[in-house]
Design a protein around this motif. Structure first.
Motif, PDB file in Angstrom:
ATOM      1  N   CYS A 122       0.862  -1.179   0.000  1.00  0.00           N
ATOM      2  CA  CYS A 122       0.000   0.000   0.000  1.00  0.00           C
ATOM      3  C   CYS A 122       0.900   1.231   0.000  1.00  0.00           C
ATOM      4  O   CYS A 122       1.868   1.302   0.758  1.00  0.00           O
ATOM      5  N   CYS A 170       0.064   2.434   4.531  1.00  0.00           N
ATOM      6  CA  CYS A 170      -0.351   2.072   5.883  1.00  0.00           C
ATOM      7  C   CYS A 170       0.409   0.860   6.403  1.00  0.00           C
ATOM      8  O   CYS A 170       0.251   0.461   7.548  1.00  0.00           O
ATOM      9  N   PHE A 212       0.333  -2.158   4.692  1.00  0.00           N
ATOM     10  CA  PHE A 212      -0.190  -3.379   4.056  1.00  0.00           C
ATOM     11  C   PHE A 212       0.808  -3.887   3.034  1.00  0.00           C
ATOM     12  O   PHE A 212       1.343  -3.135   2.235  1.00  0.00           O
ATOM     13  N   CYS A 240      -6.041  -0.959  -1.326  1.00  0.00           N
ATOM     14  CA  CYS A 240      -5.637  -1.539  -0.047  1.00  0.00           C
ATOM     15  C   CYS A 240      -6.854  -1.958   0.778  1.00  0.00           C
ATOM     16  O   CYS A 240      -7.758  -1.151   0.979  1.00  0.00           O
ATOM     17  N   CYS A 288      -6.892   0.443   4.157  1.00  0.00           N
ATOM     18  CA  CYS A 288      -7.094   1.899   4.176  1.00  0.00           C
ATOM     19  C   CYS A 288      -7.611   2.441   2.849  1.00  0.00           C
ATOM     20  O   CYS A 288      -7.721   3.645   2.683  1.00  0.00           O
ATOM     21  N   GLY A 321      -6.080   2.717   0.208  1.00  0.00           N
ATOM     22  CA  GLY A 321      -5.017   3.425  -0.512  1.00  0.00           C
ATOM     23  C   GLY A 321      -4.657   2.720  -1.817  1.00  0.00           C
ATOM     24  O   GLY A 321      -5.186   1.655  -2.145  1.00  0.00           O
TER      25      GLY A 321
HETATM   26 ZN    ZN Z   1      -3.289   0.835   3.147  1.00  0.00          ZN
END
Ligand code: ZN
Length: 264
Positions: free
Chosen positions: A129, A142, A144, A164, A167, A169
């Motif tokens: 991510c 984040c 991930f 993601c 989040c 993202g």
């Molecule tokens: Zn994320």
């Protein structure tokens, strides 16, 4: 008397040292069927590298979809380590090699059994991510992280720009794209590993992409010797004690075999 084989001076150089660090580039993987970005027919003759800058990836879902399609094509035939990767892993297992610094993103050193591997340009075996609005050149997501197969599975489910799960993202391969900074700490890890070397064995690298190519040069300035296996001349050839022109697989497997086999 038979002529001296091209790999013999390399076997001699490897036999004279105890702390080898390998520095590898695309040429070590071409015999695994992974195209060199610069070679004729390579990926970049069919995709325009200017389309895959970090900034464009962040800005455009269409660019991301194209990038995933390119990755699919790139990994269509699951690449396997070739005898060059296996020879490097053998050196490490025999206690003769401290590790590998690689410019490659293919994960083939680890697949061959190398344990200590610093990947200067990240790995395409994983995705990360990078957040919803990453700063230019610097991915900061984040946290991930997943195998690349996670992304392909999402795409197969119809999400052609997978996001993601934690989040929402942007997800990107854990590689360093054009216009993207190296991951924090990686260059330092490479410098530290190569600083342990009494011999740097550069394999399949044009030694032209900076800052990566400065890593072996710095080791030589620090007193290590340099051996180069590459099918083309490199800017560091004059610094090397051994230069072997040729394909990595044949040269390395023969030289490592001779080095690790006790003389009778
Ligand atoms: Zn994320």
């Amino acid at each position: 008397m038979p002529a001296v084989a091209a790999w013999e001076p390399l076997a001699e150089a490897l036999g004279a040292v105890r702390r080898i660090v390998v520095f590898s580039g695309a040429g070590i993987s071409t015999e695994s069927g992974i195209p060199d970005f610069r070679s004729p027919g390579g990926v970049w003759t069919r995709y325009n590298p200017r389309d895959f800058t970090f900034a464009k990836y962040v800005a455009s879902a269409a660019v991301r979809q194209r990038a995933w399609r390119m990755r699919r094509e790139f990994w269509g035939a699951e690449p396997r380590p070739n005898p060059a990767h296996l020879a490097v892993a053998r050196l490490e297992a025999a206690g003769r090699c401290r590790g590998v610094v690689t410019q490659n993103i293919d994960g083939l050193h680890q697949a061959a059994g190398s344990v200590r591997v610093v990947e200067l340009h990240g790995t395409s075996r994983e995705v990360i991510c990078i957040g919803q609005r990453p700063r230019v050149g610097t991915p900061a997501g984040c946290g991930f992280r997943a195998p690349y197969t996670w992304a392909f599975a999402r795409i197969d489910e119809g999400h052609d720009d997978p996001t993601c799960p934690d989040c929402a993202g942007i997800v990107k391969s854990a590689t360093v794209s054009f216009g993207q900074n190296l991951f924090p700490g990686v260059l330092q890890q490479a410098v530290e590993l190569i600083g342990e070397a009494d011999l740097v064995l550069a394999v399949g690298s044009s030694l032209q992409v900076y800052p990566a190519a400065d890593v072996p040069a710095a080791a030589v300035r620090g007193g290590a010797t340099l051996a180069i296996v590459n099918d083309e001349p490199t800017p560091l050839d004059d610094l090397a004690t051994v230069v072997v022109r040729g394909r990595a697989a044949g040269v390395l497997s023969a030289a490592v075999e001779a080095t690790l086999t006790p003389a009778t």
